[in-house]
Design an enzyme around this catalytic site. Structure first.
Site, short mmCIF file in Angstrom:
data_model
loop_
_atom_site.label_atom_id
_atom_site.label_comp_id
_atom_site.label_asym_id
_atom_site.label_seq_id
_atom_site.Cartn_x
_atom_site.Cartn_y
_atom_site.Cartn_z
N SER A 1 1.86 -4.44 -5.37
CA SER A 1 2.83 -4.63 -5.95
C SER A 1 3.51 -6.25 -5.89
O SER A 1 2.84 -7.02 -4.48
CB SER A 1 4.43 -4.41 -5.20
N TYR B 1 9.36 -0.26 1.88
CA TYR B 1 8.61 -0.49 1.33
C TYR B 1 7.26 -1.81 0.35
O TYR B 1 6.18 -1.68 0.68
CB TYR B 1 9.51 -0.47 -0.25
#
Ligand SMILES: NC(=O)c1ccc[n+]([C@@H]2O[C@H](COP(=O)([O-])OP(=O)(O)OC[C@H]3O[C@@H](n4cnc5c(N)ncnc54)[C@H](OP(=O)(O)O)[C@@H]3O)[C@@H](O)[C@H]2O)c1
Length: 244
Positions: A143, A156
């Protein structure tokens, strides 16, 4: 992109929806046979049926990417059914969003187990199978927060940094075995996760799952002397990474 993956076997985690489903469909359209992996049986069946109705080949197995026994079983199925593995895409992932200091320990552990331990387990169990043919391609879906840090995405972000670190080491360790390792760092992609993580973003400006899948097809098509290690994929209406 027109490439032929005929005869190749691919395992895609997180294949039941979102980016993983789009990647599985794209690889199947290029001729690869896919083992779809996720936890939800009805969703996996739907993706399998969609691939087969377009003339592709796919089977599925329900597995929790964070559980060692499930990962071993999934790779056992690959061995038993196909006897080879050419492509592994680690796409399964979850997010828990909110301030870091409000993140509870079980959420932290769940995110780390799915996003970091899961890809580690799939890589560890896949490499010996790929190494037998001195051929393989591993693509990890990280990501933008594998590189940057966004507020309210603490657990995350940590999990994707862990995935980046693991990938950097793996790429070097398996290169002599003929295995190529890539990582893709997308910004906001139009899936359930993005609407959870960034409800502020206009969905019409998000990257589509199919656009991530095109990058995967590009990476698996690289067979010559050039290799792209890392792809940073951003929204066309977002700031270029060069600006920071
Ligand atoms: N959407 C974005 O903006 C964005 C941006 C950058 C990176 N990513 C990354 O891209 C990947 C896919 O995200 P997405 O947006 O497509 O999310 P999504 O629509 O929520 O899909 C997540 C996928 O992961 C699977 N999954 C979750 N936990 C799992 C587990 N423990 N074991 C096996 N499978 C599991 C889910 O299937 P089941 O629930 O059936 O298990 C589902 O197939 C993730 O790694 C995410 O971090 C997303």
């Amino acid at each position: 992109m027109s490439i032929s993956l005929s005869g190749q076997i691919a395992l895609v985690t997180g294949a039941s929806r979102g980016i993983g489903a789009a990647i599985a469909k794209a690889l199947a359209s290029a001729g690869s046979t896919i083992l779809l992996v996720a936890r939800s049986e009805p969703d996996l069946r739907q993706v399998q049926q969609s691939i087969e109705s377009n003339g592709g080949m796919a089977v599925y197995t329900c597995a929790d990417a964070s559980k060692e026994e499930d990962v071993r079983r999934a790779l056992g199925e690959v061995e038993q059914r196909f006897g080879r593995l050419d492509i592994l895409v680690n796409c399964a992932g979850i997010g828990v969003f909110g301030p870091l200091v409000s993140t509870n320990t079980s959420d932290w552990d769940r995110v780390m187990a799915t996003n970091a331990r899961g890809p580690f387990l799939f890589c560890r169990e896949s490499v010996p199978i790929m190494a037998r043919r001195s051929n393989g391609c591993i693509i990890n879906i990280a990501s933008v927060v594998g590189v940057k840090g966004y507020m309210n995405q603490g657990a995350y972000t940590a999990s994707k940094h862990a995935l980046m670190g693991m990938t950097k080491v793996l790429a070097q360790e398996v290169q002599p075995l003929g295995i190529r390792v890539h990582i893709i760092c997308p910004g906001g992609v139009d899936t359930e996760m993005a609407s959870q993580a960034r409800p502020d973003l206009d969905r019409s400006g998000l990257i589509t799952p199919e656009e991530v899948a095109e990058v995967v097809l590009f990476l698996v098509s690289q067979r010559g002397n050039a290799v792209v290690d890392q792809v940073n994929l951003r929204r066309a209406n977002g700031a270029p990474w060069f600006s920071e």
